[in-house]
Write an enzyme that holds these catalytic residues in place. Structure first.
Site, PDB file in Angstrom:
ATOM      1  N   CYS A 124     -13.263   0.585 -15.107  1.00 24.17           N
ATOM      2  CA  CYS A 124     -12.255   0.905 -16.133  1.00 24.17           C
ATOM      3  C   CYS A 124     -12.138  -0.165 -17.217  1.00 24.17           C
ATOM      4  CB  CYS A 124     -10.898   1.151 -15.490  1.00 24.17           C
ATOM      5  SG  CYS A 124     -10.894   2.588 -14.415  1.00 24.17           S
ATOM      6  N   HIS A 266      -5.497   0.383 -20.605  1.00 21.13           N
ATOM      7  CA  HIS A 266      -6.207   1.360 -19.772  1.00 21.13           C
ATOM      8  C   HIS A 266      -5.193   2.344 -19.194  1.00 21.13           C
ATOM      9  CE1 HIS A 266      -8.610   3.317 -16.907  1.00 21.13           C
ATOM     10  NE2 HIS A 266      -8.082   2.703 -15.870  1.00 21.13           N
ATOM     11  N   ASN A 296      -6.867   9.430 -16.011  1.00 19.13           N
ATOM     12  CA  ASN A 296      -7.603   8.166 -16.104  1.00 19.13           C
ATOM     13  C   ASN A 296      -9.081   8.502 -16.337  1.00 19.13           C
ATOM     14  OD1 ASN A 296      -9.078   5.849 -15.582  1.00 19.13           O
ATOM     15  ND2 ASN A 296      -7.948   5.277 -13.738  1.00 19.13           N
TER      16      ASN A 296
HETATM   17  N1  ACO Z   1       0.085  14.237  -3.869  1.00 18.43           N
HETATM   18  C1  ACO Z   1       1.015  14.042  -2.902  1.00 18.43           C
HETATM   19  N2  ACO Z   1       1.073  12.937  -2.167  1.00 18.43           N
HETATM   20  C2  ACO Z   1       0.169  11.990  -2.395  1.00 18.43           C
HETATM   21  C3  ACO Z   1      -0.835  12.118  -3.387  1.00 18.43           C
HETATM   22  C4  ACO Z   1      -0.854  13.312  -4.129  1.00 18.43           C
HETATM   23  N3  ACO Z   1      -1.751  13.532  -5.107  1.00 18.43           N
HETATM   24  N4  ACO Z   1      -1.604  10.996  -3.381  1.00 18.43           N
HETATM   25  C5  ACO Z   1      -1.099  10.193  -2.442  1.00 18.43           C
HETATM   26  N5  ACO Z   1      -0.047  10.788  -1.842  1.00 18.43           N
HETATM   27  C6  ACO Z   1       0.791  10.280  -0.742  1.00 18.43           C
HETATM   28  C7  ACO Z   1       0.067   9.312   0.136  1.00 18.43           C
HETATM   29  O1  ACO Z   1      -0.746   9.993   1.077  1.00 18.43           O
HETATM   30  C8  ACO Z   1       1.219   8.587   0.797  1.00 18.43           C
HETATM   31  O2  ACO Z   1       1.710   9.369   1.827  1.00 18.43           O
HETATM   32  P1  ACO Z   1       2.247   8.680   3.192  1.00 18.43           P
HETATM   33  O3  ACO Z   1       3.377   7.836   2.764  1.00 18.43           O
HETATM   34  O4  ACO Z   1       2.603   9.853   4.011  1.00 18.43           O
HETATM   35  O5  ACO Z   1       1.067   7.882   3.698  1.00 18.43           O
HETATM   36  C9  ACO Z   1       2.266   8.562  -0.317  1.00 18.43           C
HETATM   37  O6  ACO Z   1       1.879   9.562  -1.273  1.00 18.43           O
HETATM   38  C10 ACO Z   1       2.371   7.231  -1.016  1.00 18.43           C
HETATM   39  O7  ACO Z   1       1.021   6.772  -1.268  1.00 18.43           O
HETATM   40  P2  ACO Z   1       0.736   5.528  -2.138  1.00 18.43           P
HETATM   41  O8  ACO Z   1      -0.730   5.296  -2.254  1.00 18.43           O
HETATM   42  O9  ACO Z   1       1.572   4.400  -1.659  1.00 18.43           O
HETATM   43  O10 ACO Z   1       1.319   6.069  -3.529  1.00 18.43           O
HETATM   44  P3  ACO Z   1       1.576   5.289  -4.838  1.00 18.43           P
HETATM   45  O11 ACO Z   1       2.939   5.540  -5.286  1.00 18.43           O
HETATM   46  O12 ACO Z   1       1.071   3.882  -4.768  1.00 18.43           O
HETATM   47  O13 ACO Z   1       0.618   6.065  -5.868  1.00 18.43           O
HETATM   48  C11 ACO Z   1      -1.526   5.795  -6.879  1.00 18.43           C
HETATM   49  C12 ACO Z   1      -0.750   6.143  -5.618  1.00 18.43           C
HETATM   50  C13 ACO Z   1      -1.146   6.806  -7.939  1.00 18.43           C
HETATM   51  C14 ACO Z   1      -3.003   5.842  -6.591  1.00 18.43           C
HETATM   52  C15 ACO Z   1      -1.116   4.384  -7.344  1.00 18.43           C
HETATM   53  O14 ACO Z   1      -1.199   3.497  -6.249  1.00 18.43           O
HETATM   54  C16 ACO Z   1      -1.949   3.886  -8.464  1.00 18.43           C
HETATM   55  O15 ACO Z   1      -1.822   4.328  -9.591  1.00 18.43           O
HETATM   56  N6  ACO Z   1      -2.791   2.867  -8.204  1.00 18.43           N
HETATM   57  C17 ACO Z   1      -3.555   2.197  -9.235  1.00 18.43           C
HETATM   58  C18 ACO Z   1      -4.672   3.015  -9.767  1.00 18.43           C
HETATM   59  C19 ACO Z   1      -5.368   2.213 -10.877  1.00 18.43           C
HETATM   60  O16 ACO Z   1      -4.785   1.354 -11.522  1.00 18.43           O
HETATM   61  N7  ACO Z   1      -6.597   2.423 -11.116  1.00 18.43           N
HETATM   62  C20 ACO Z   1      -7.234   1.631 -12.195  1.00 18.43           C
HETATM   63  C21 ACO Z   1      -8.474   1.160 -11.804  1.00 18.43           C
HETATM   64  S1  ACO Z   1      -9.420   2.486 -11.244  1.00 18.43           S
HETATM   65  C22 ACO Z   1     -11.009   2.118 -11.661  1.00 18.43           C
HETATM   66  O17 ACO Z   1     -11.343   1.065 -12.031  1.00 18.43           O
HETATM   67  C23 ACO Z   1     -11.939   3.218 -11.496  1.00 18.43           C
END
Ligand code: ACO
Length: 349
Positions: A124, A266, A296
């Site tokens: 990214c 980003h 993204n």
């Molecule tokens: N729908 C419903 N529930 C979901 C989904 C979904 N699409 N995705 C995850 N969940 C659930 C998980 O399974 C978890 O359930 P559990 O508590 O029963 O285990 C719960 O939601 C919370 O999961 P988290 O991973 O803690 O959710 P979070 O609020 O952190 O959001 C996310 C996840 C969106 C991926 C976030 O962590 C994020 O944005 N991370 C950074 C991504 C990023 O910056 N990427 C940039 C670099 S990527 C690259 O370089 C290619």
């Protein structure tokens, strides 16, 4: 005043097919509400079967070249009085093939002749790295005019059953043209801050397909060909590294955060953008966000956000712009410029 790379063209391309949150919720255990509230994303574009990264890169590159010609005061099909592009740098981590790079094919299909062309792989952060590479080659006198493209088709490497990554990623390409100019001009790239931390390499990865897995006899374990991301630590590092990188570049360029008109970060997650804004002491109006419409798009994220901000009138000539990215590697990077007068033509979707 010194020799600098000056941004003089902008383009982008998105595949036709849109996948809404509702459509994802029909296939996976997720909901429009979860995706919107946790990420800010409403939809994403995905490539059709047979369509690849180079197809999007060619379309975005052609649009950026047309924009550069129009900015120089020439019709799209007019006699080309501007210097030809003599460098193509493509940021991607979903190349058409593992080998060779995708950039030479893109340059060939754009009819650019035997120009040097290569891929940059920084996930990214790829676009900022590619921009820094091309700008350095221009300031060093190795190139005079560069096409810099960020293009990715993450839909081709996602696990169809992974609700987290499928909710976040979309396909797309964005591109800019840089020309040699001087540091006092609008559009001149005023500075960069780049970094990496390989201790986090496993946080964002495709495990199979590289030399390490292939040096072991036998096929890859099931699912290892898919992209994986450990969302929580990535979230924390994205906020920390984009904020730190932005701050260090602002100090170098001599701008305060309040003096920046637009931060084009980003587009990973609206909560990440807001947290970076908070760390830097920014107001909401300073932060550009288009991820609700595209998700993204990895290396395409920053140039597509620039394109949309220009098309929507949010980004104006004279604005002080800070670009900042974070991605797999881990990698991060920022760039600063004063936005130039640009003819961009109609957005390609
Ligand atoms: N729908 C419903 N529930 C979901 C989904 C979904 N699409 N995705 C995850 N969940 C659930 C998980 O399974 C978890 O359930 P559990 O508590 O029963 O285990 C719960 O939601 C919370 O999961 P988290 O991973 O803690 O959710 P979070 O609020 O952190 O959001 C996310 C996840 C969106 C991926 C976030 O962590 C994020 O944005 N991370 C950074 C991504 C990023 O910056 N990427 C940039 C670099 S990527 C690259 O370089 C290619």
């Amino acid at each position: 005043m010194s020799r600098a790379a000056v941004l003089c063209g902008l383009g982008g391309s998105l595949p036709e097919r849109i996948v809404s949150n509702e459509e994802l919720a029909e296939q996976l255990d997720t909901s429009d509400r979860w995706i919107r509230t946790r990420t800010g994303i409403g939809q994403r574009h995905v490539v059709a079967p047979g369509q690849s990264t180079s197809d999007l890169a060619v379309a975005a590159g052609a649009q950026a070249l047309a924009s550069a010609r129009a900015t120089a005061g020439q019709a799209d099909d007019g006699v080309d009085l501007v210097d030809p592009v003599d460098l193509v740098v493509l940021a991607t981590s979903t190349p058409d093939r593992p080998c060779p790079a995708t950039a030479p094919d893109v340059a060939h299909r754009l009819g650019l002749g035997p120009v040097p062309s290569f891929d940059v792989s920084a996930v990214c952060t790829g676009f900022v790295y590619a921009l820094a590479t091309a700008a350095s080659m221009i300031t060093a006198g190795i190139a005079g005019r560069a096409l810099v493209i960020g293009a990715d088709t993450f839909s081709t490497i996602l696990d169809p059953a992974d609700r987290t990554t499928r909710a976040i990623f979309g396909d797309g390409a964005g591109a800019v043209v840089l020309r040699a100019g001087d540091s006092g001009e609008p559009g001149a790239l005023l500075g960069f801050d780049l970094g990496s931390d390989g201790s986090g390499a496993d946080l964002i990865t495709v495990r199979a397909g590289g030399s390490r897995q292939r040096s072991v006899p036998g096929p890859a374990a099931e699912g290892e060909e898919f992209f994986t991301m450990d969302g929580r630590p990535v979230f924390t590092r994205a906020v920390l590294d984009m904020s730190r990188s932005s701050q260090s570049l602002l100090e170098r360029v001599g701008w305060s955060a309040a003096e920046v008109d637009k931060v084009v970060a980003h587009q990973a997650n609206i909560r990440i953008l807001n947290a970076v804004g908070e760390q830097l002491g920014l107001e909401e109006k300073q932060i550009v966000a288009n991820l609700d419409r595209v998700g993204n798009t990895v290396a395409a994220s920053i140039p597509l956000a620039l394109r949309d901000a220009v098309a929507g009138g949010e980004l104006q000539p004279g604005h002080r712009v800070l670009l900042t990215g974070f991605g797999g590697g881990l990698t991060w990077g920022s760039a600063a410029l004063v936005w130039p007068e640009l003819e961009t033509g109609r957005p390609h979707r």
